[in-house]
Design an enzyme around this catalytic site. Structure first.
Site, PDB file in Angstrom:
ATOM      1  N   GLY A 249       6.598  -0.772  -0.071  1.00 41.25           N
ATOM      2  CA  GLY A 249       6.564  -1.414  -1.555  1.00 41.25           C
ATOM      3  C   GLY A 249       5.060  -1.664  -2.094  1.00 41.25           C
ATOM      4  N   ASP A 250       4.367  -2.028  -1.241  1.00 46.45           N
ATOM      5  CA  ASP A 250       3.026  -2.241  -1.648  1.00 46.45           C
ATOM      6  C   ASP A 250       2.261  -0.950  -1.934  1.00 46.45           C
ATOM      7  OD1 ASP A 250       3.365  -4.995  -0.999  1.00 46.45           O
ATOM      8  OD2 ASP A 250       2.595  -4.514   0.809  1.00 46.45           O
TER       9      ASP A 250
END
Length: 313
Positions: A249-250
Site C-alpha cells: 500500500g505504501d
C-alpha cells in the site's frame, strides 16, 4: 518536494528460522534489517522511482541512527527529531509454519518535540506534498493528522493521509489531496462490510462529497478504484505470485505521487501506483523502478460510469 511523516519508525528485523523450536535454541538461517514505518516505506519507494523526498518523524538511540544512516545511504533526505530512548525494533519471524510479528512500542514523545514537528511542517509551501502515514501512537494527540491537514491543506499543501479508523475519518472534511483506504478500512469508516467494487462505489463517492479530493480504494487481487472530480476509474492488477504484502500500500502511494508530481496526469499516476504496489507484493523487499516498469503494461484502467461497467477490463 514530497515530505513523509513516520511518527513511530522502526528497524524491521526479518529472521528466517525454518524449524523453530519453542523453548529451545534456534539459529537464524537468514536475517535482514530494514528501516521501517509506512512513511519511510513511501520515501524509500519514491527515491527508487526518481522522486525527491524528505523523511520526517521521531527517532532515538542506536536504532534511530541506523534508520537515519540507512536512508542517507539510499540518497533520501531526512529531518528527524531526536528523542530520548531507542526507536523500536519490529521482529518478523518466518518459520515453516508461517510468519509471526513482534512489534516494539517505541520511545515516548514530549509536547516540546511534537511542537517542533509542527514547526517544521509549518514551513511547507504551496505545491509541496505531505504524506501522513500509519497509526498515531497513544503517546501523541489522537487528532494530530486532523490538525495538520486542517492547517496545511488550505495553504495549498497536498496532504496525503494513509491511515485507518478515526485518524482517517476526521481528516476528510479538511480536503486532503489523497486518501487510500483498502476495502476493509473503508467499510470500517462507514460501519459496513464491503466485498466487491459495486458495494464500494457509493462509499467512495461519499468520501468525495465529504471533502477528499482523490480516493484510492485498494482491493488486493481484485484491483483498485480511483474516485476523483474527473470521474471514477477501475484498475486491474498484474498477474504474479504474492510473496510479501508488507509495504504494498505504501508503494501504491509512492508510485502515484512520483508520477503525479512529475506529470500531473491522474490516470497515469494511478497506473504507476498499481504497478508499484504489485511489484512490492511480488518481491521480498520494496519494489524497484525496473520492476514497476515491467508491470506497467499489464495495468488496465477504464472509467466507471455505471455499476454494470464493473466487469472484466
Amino acid at each position: 518536494m514530497i515530505y513523509t511523516v513516520t511518527l513511530n519508525p522502526s528497524i524491521d528485523l526479518v529472521v528466517n528460522v525454518p524449524s523453530f523450536q519453542l523453548n529451545g535454541l534456534n539459529r537464524m538461517q537468514k536475517e535482514q534489517k530494514f528501516p521501517g514505518g509506512k512513511g519511510i516505506n513511501v520515501s524509500r519507494v519514491l527515491s527508487r522511482l526518481g522522486a525527491e523526498t524528505t523523511a520526517l518523524g521521531f527517532i532515538g538511540g542506536f536504532t534511530g541512527a541506523f534508520i537515519r544512516d540507512t536512508l542517507h545511504e539510499e540518497g533520501i533526505g531526512t529531518d528527524f527529531i531526536r528523542v530520548d530512548g531507542d526507536s523500536r525494533i519490529n521482529i518478523k519471524l518466518k518459520t515453516e509454519d508461517g510468519e509471526t510479528e513482534i512489534n516494539g512500542q517505541g520511545p515516548s514523545i514530549s509536547e516540546e518535540q511534537i511542537a517542533l514537528l509542527r514547526e517544521k511542517l509549518n514551513a511547507l509551501a504551496e505545491g509541496d506534498v505531505l504524506v501522513l502515514a500509519g497509526s498515531i501512537p497513544r503517546s501523541l494527540p489522537a487528532g494530530l493528522y486532523e490538525d495538520l491537514t486542517g492547517i496545511l491543506s488550505p495553504r495549498g499543501v497536498k496532504v496525503v493521509v494513509d491511515a485507518s479508523g478515526e485518524a482517517l475519518g476526521k481528516v476528510i472534511v479538511h480536503r486532503p489531496f489523497l486518501i487510500k483506504p483498502n476495502h476493509h478500512e473503508l467499510g470500517e469508516l462507514f460501519g459496513v462490510t464491503l466485498t466487491n467494487a459495486m458495494e464500494i462505489l457509493p462509499y467512495g463517492h461519499q468520501l468525495l462529497e465529504q471533502g477528499a479530493r482523490h480516493v484510492i480504494v485498494s482491493m488486493a487481487g481484485a484491483g483498485a478504484l480511483l474516485f476523483a472530480e474527473e470521474g471514477t476509474f477501475q484498475a486491474t492488477v498484474p498477474q504474479g505470485k504474492v510473496i510479501n504484502s508488507v509495504g504494498a500500500g505504501d508503494s501504491l502511494v509512492a508510485g502515484f505521487l512520483s508520477t503525479y508530481v512529475r506529470t500531473g496526469d491522474l490516470l497515469e499516476s494511478f497506473r504507476c501506483g498499481i504497478a508499484a504496489g504489485s511489484a512490492t507484493a511480488f518481491s521480498s523487499d520494496l519494489c524497484t523502478k525496473n520492476q514497476v516498469e515491467q508491470l506497467l503494461p499489464q495495468v488496465k484502467i477504464k472509467p466507471v460510469v455505471h455499476p454494470i461497467d464493473l466487469g472484466a477490463i
